[in-house]
Design a protein around this motif. Sequence first.
Motif, mmCIF file in Angstrom:
data_model
loop_
_atom_site.group_PDB
_atom_site.id
_atom_site.type_symbol
_atom_site.label_atom_id
_atom_site.label_comp_id
_atom_site.label_asym_id
_atom_site.label_seq_id
_atom_site.Cartn_x
_atom_site.Cartn_y
_atom_site.Cartn_z
ATOM 1 N N ILE A 1 6.401 -4.017 -0.258
ATOM 2 C CA ILE A 1 6.730 -4.634 1.082
ATOM 3 C C ILE A 1 5.504 -5.626 1.206
ATOM 4 O O ILE A 1 4.544 -5.524 1.033
ATOM 5 N N LEU A 2 6.149 -6.869 1.389
ATOM 6 C CA LEU A 2 5.367 -8.085 1.489
ATOM 7 C C LEU A 2 4.594 -8.152 3.002
ATOM 8 O O LEU A 2 5.555 -7.951 3.948
ATOM 9 N N LEU A 3 3.811 -8.291 2.980
ATOM 10 C CA LEU A 3 2.868 -8.539 4.175
ATOM 11 C C LEU A 3 3.042 -9.827 4.753
ATOM 12 O O LEU A 3 2.731 -10.965 4.110
ATOM 13 N N GLU A 4 3.297 -10.136 6.183
ATOM 14 C CA GLU A 4 3.137 -11.383 6.724
ATOM 15 C C GLU A 4 1.876 -11.420 7.720
ATOM 16 O O GLU A 4 2.168 -10.663 8.822
ATOM 17 N N ASN A 5 0.945 -12.120 7.376
ATOM 18 C CA ASN A 5 -0.058 -12.261 8.308
ATOM 19 C C ASN A 5 -0.658 -10.851 8.574
ATOM 20 O O ASN A 5 -1.091 -10.590 9.673
ATOM 21 N N LEU B 1 4.471 0.458 -1.497
ATOM 22 C CA LEU B 1 3.258 -0.383 -1.456
ATOM 23 C C LEU B 1 3.311 -1.521 -0.583
ATOM 24 O O LEU B 1 4.497 -2.035 -0.416
ATOM 25 N N LEU B 2 1.969 -1.829 -0.129
ATOM 26 C CA LEU B 2 2.204 -3.312 0.634
ATOM 27 C C LEU B 2 1.245 -4.100 -0.163
ATOM 28 O O LEU B 2 0.299 -3.842 -0.627
ATOM 29 N N ILE C 1 -7.453 -2.608 7.341
ATOM 30 C CA ILE C 1 -7.720 -1.609 6.186
ATOM 31 C C ILE C 1 -7.517 -2.412 4.945
ATOM 32 O O ILE C 1 -7.660 -1.930 3.734
ATOM 33 N N LEU C 2 -7.325 -3.800 5.028
ATOM 34 C CA LEU C 2 -6.729 -4.492 3.856
ATOM 35 C C LEU C 2 -7.730 -4.553 2.902
ATOM 36 O O LEU C 2 -7.256 -4.356 1.520
ATOM 37 N N HIS C 3 -8.814 -4.552 3.196
ATOM 38 C CA HIS C 3 -10.102 -4.839 1.953
ATOM 39 C C HIS C 3 -10.946 -3.587 2.216
ATOM 40 O O HIS C 3 -12.210 -3.782 1.953
ATOM 41 N N VAL C 4 -10.724 -2.635 2.908
ATOM 42 C CA VAL C 4 -11.550 -1.480 3.116
ATOM 43 C C VAL C 4 -11.186 -0.099 2.394
ATOM 44 O O VAL C 4 -10.395 0.677 3.075
ATOM 45 N N PRO C 5 -11.354 -0.064 0.980
ATOM 46 C CA PRO C 5 -10.850 1.045 0.319
ATOM 47 C C PRO C 5 -11.308 2.333 0.766
ATOM 48 O O PRO C 5 -12.325 2.553 1.324
ATOM 49 N N MET D 1 -5.699 -0.618 -3.204
ATOM 50 C CA MET D 1 -4.175 -0.693 -3.279
ATOM 51 C C MET D 1 -3.670 -0.197 -2.104
ATOM 52 O O MET D 1 -4.299 0.995 -1.702
ATOM 53 N N LEU D 2 -2.704 -0.787 -1.105
ATOM 54 C CA LEU D 2 -2.250 -0.311 0.023
ATOM 55 C C LEU D 2 -1.022 0.541 -0.238
ATOM 56 O O LEU D 2 0.101 -0.077 -0.851
ATOM 57 N N THR D 3 -1.046 1.641 0.286
ATOM 58 C CA THR D 3 0.318 2.615 0.052
ATOM 59 C C THR D 3 0.863 2.880 1.341
ATOM 60 O O THR D 3 0.048 2.910 2.618
#
Length: 164
Positions: A94-98, A80-81, A8-12, A47-49
Amino acid sequence: MLLDVKKILHVPGESIPFRFSLDLSQEDQRCRQPVQVAGEARNIAGMLTLDFEASAPLDAVCDRCMKAFPLTKTAAGHFLLAEEICDEENDEIILLENGAFDLGELARTVFLLALDTKTLCSEDCKGLCPRCGKDLNEGPCTCREEPDPRWAVLAQLLEEESGS
Ligand SMILES: [Zn+2]
Ligand SMILES: [Zn+2]
């Protein structure tokens, strides 16, 4: 427990709902039953919530009268991610790792922090008599209202002063 949000990272408009339970019985003796966590990660206009609620029935003890009573504790998390942190000050990011992060650890921290707040059996709990230990919710005790000896000395000093 890792939550992978890559899809979902790039799918609004997309979201990933989740529901799982946490065992915190080792961390806190009040958590004899598992903590239920439910929520979702959403992509809102890029934006990721992350929103969730963690709740569990507790074997709680009132901080004022020491009585054990059942309590359902609910703690909410709103974050927020992000793939990179641009604002170091904001601990709600929150920082995403991979493309993933440790959701289990986050929910655990949020719930344990919520447990640290004061626990009262009721808002107007009267507590225990500091002298005889009676639960004042059950009625007044038979202790007489004796003034604290330190106040008696002060009262006497004030009396002497005003008398001179
Ligand atoms: Zn109480
Ligand atoms: Zn008393």
